[in-house]
Scaffold this active site. Structure first.
Site, short mmCIF file in Angstrom:
data_model
loop_
_atom_site.label_atom_id
_atom_site.label_comp_id
_atom_site.label_asym_id
_atom_site.label_seq_id
_atom_site.Cartn_x
_atom_site.Cartn_y
_atom_site.Cartn_z
NE ARG A 74 -2.63 0.34 3.50
CZ ARG A 74 -2.13 1.10 4.49
NH1 ARG A 74 -2.01 2.41 4.34
NH2 ARG A 74 -1.75 0.55 5.63
CE1 TYR A 105 -15.38 13.93 -15.19
CE2 TYR A 105 -14.11 13.83 -13.15
CZ TYR A 105 -14.92 13.22 -14.09
OH TYR A 105 -15.28 11.90 -13.92
CG ASP A 121 -7.89 17.67 -14.95
OD1 ASP A 121 -7.23 16.99 -15.76
OD2 ASP A 121 -9.00 17.31 -14.53
CE LYS A 173 -11.80 10.11 -18.89
NZ LYS A 173 -11.58 9.86 -17.43
#
Length: 406
Positions: A50, A106, A176, A201
């Site tokens: 982790r 977004y 972003d 994306k």
């Protein structure tokens, strides 16, 4: 990696180990939840799954090289783009802080903004193209969040000018960079403190990976981000990480083809009288073109336009044959969607029974007024198919839609 200045060479080699006889050029994913850890764990490069993983390290090295080829940088990868966004916002904001976000960006950022508000953070919303409004909103702010081109409306803003103004006021700037990818735009070179993206994306580009990342030239800024990742467990799987790294090698080719195809489609749409408000930053007449041309090396594969109404748009999407209907962008296969379906009630309500009302429970994307677009708004993500086939598909679908409306 080899000495190189070209983006294509960098994308093909970034993050890979030095050549070693009889070893693969790209090691496979390390599938392990823990690592042998004798003695004092302080400074151990790998201790628990982790916290760190060698496959993450390889991709993070590659991301840093692509986002900041001229200056050392650092990166952290995440389970999704939203996990990366959350790590920046919750890692760097505290009760009493103010964050400025694009009102037309977004919708997931607005959802997080609602959560931040519950924890005592003030969220100011300003349109991407409203430079004066953004400058005014910086007063007493802790963080400025930019998205350029904005998703889905494709407005742009001047990263360098806003970053310079923010720095004078002691405000952090995060961008972003999902739509442009690091080969289309480099926020860190333009003065931003953090570059954030959904690797789901265009970065990975094949529609088979959920991934996100944060990159910065200031290692101290990545500390709270990595801490958040570990605390909430927003970690990417080794296989997803490996797939994204593998796909990165073709990013220059994909981006070049997608940008060329998108421009060809946008130009064709401008010739038609049955569509309105065609937007693509690569069009010389686009409102965002001047800003985009000054800071982008490729304009990407997303085009938007508006059809007369919801029914017209739905008929158009149903008539497409090459272009699929899906909610994503940046992939090798073209797709389109009526974007307003995420911010309006399902089809069929009649006046008096709740028309115009929608709740987060009814809308899996999380309805938010700031994310709304016209009912006939189409977001088209252009892939790597032949431009002639894509244009023919759009033309035929629009023609069929027009005939069915008569």
């Amino acid at each position: 990696m080899p000495d190189a200045t070209g983006d294509a060479t960098r994308a093909a080699h970034a993050g890979l180990p030095a050549a070693e006889p009889f070893r693969p050029p790209m090691p496979g994913p390390v599938m392990s939840a823990y690592f042998h850890l004798p003695g004092d764990p302080t400074g151990a490069p790998y201790a628990y799954g982790r916290e760190t993983n060698p496959t993450w390290t390889a991709l993070e090295t590659a991301v840093a090289e692509l986002e900041s080829p001229g200056e050392p940088a650092h990166a952290a990868v995440f389970a999704s783009g939203m996990a990366a966004v959350a790590a920046v916002l919750f890692g760097h904001l505290r009760p009493g802080d103010t964050v400025v976000v694009p009102s037309d960006g977004y919708h997931g950022v607005h959802q997080l903004g609602d959560r931040l508000g519950e924890f005592g953070v003030t969220v100011r919303q300003v349109a991407t193209a409203d430079t004066e409004g953004q400058l005014a909103a910086l007063a007493d702010a802790r963080l400025l969040w930019l998205e350029t081109p904005a998703n889905p409306g494709l407005d742009t803003c001047d990263i360098r000018a806003l970053a310079d103004a923010a720095r004078e006021r002691g405000v952090l700037v995060a961008v972003d960079n999902t739509l442009p990818t690091p080969l289309g735009q480099r926020p860190l070179e333009l003065g931003a403190d953090l570059s954030v993206a959904s690797g789901t994306k265009g970065f990975s580009g094949h529609g088979d990976v959920l991934l996100g990342y944060v990159a910065t030239r200031d290692a101290a800024l990545l500390g709270p981000v990595r801490t958040w990742r570990s605390c909430v467990g927003a970690v990417p799987g080794p296989m997803e990480t490996w797939l994204a790294h593998r796909g990165m090698a073709t990013l220059p080719l994909r981006l070049e083809r997608q940008s060329a195809n998108a421009l060809a489609i946008a130009r064709r749409l401008l010739e038609r009288g049955d569509v309105a408000d065609v937007r693509y930053p690569g069009l010389p007449g686009d409102p965002g073109h001047a800003v985009a041309a000054a800071q982008m090396s490729a304009f990407g594969g997303v085009v938007s336009f508006t059809l007369p109404d919801r029914a017209h748009a739905e008929r158009f999407l149903a008539a497409l044959r090459v272009i699929g209907e899906a909610t994503s962008f940046g992939g090798v296969r073209s797709m389109a969607e009526r974007r307003a379906r995420w911010t309006e009630p399902p089809a069929g309500p009649t006046p008096g029974d709740g028309a115009g009302e929608v709740s987060a429970a009814d809308d899996p994307a999380g309805a938010h007024p700031a994310a709304q677009v016209p009912p006939g708004f189409i977001r088209l993500s252009v892939g790597i198919e032949d431009a002639a086939d894509l244009i023919a598909d759009v033309d035929r679908a629009l023609d069929e839609t027009a005939r069915s409306a008569d």
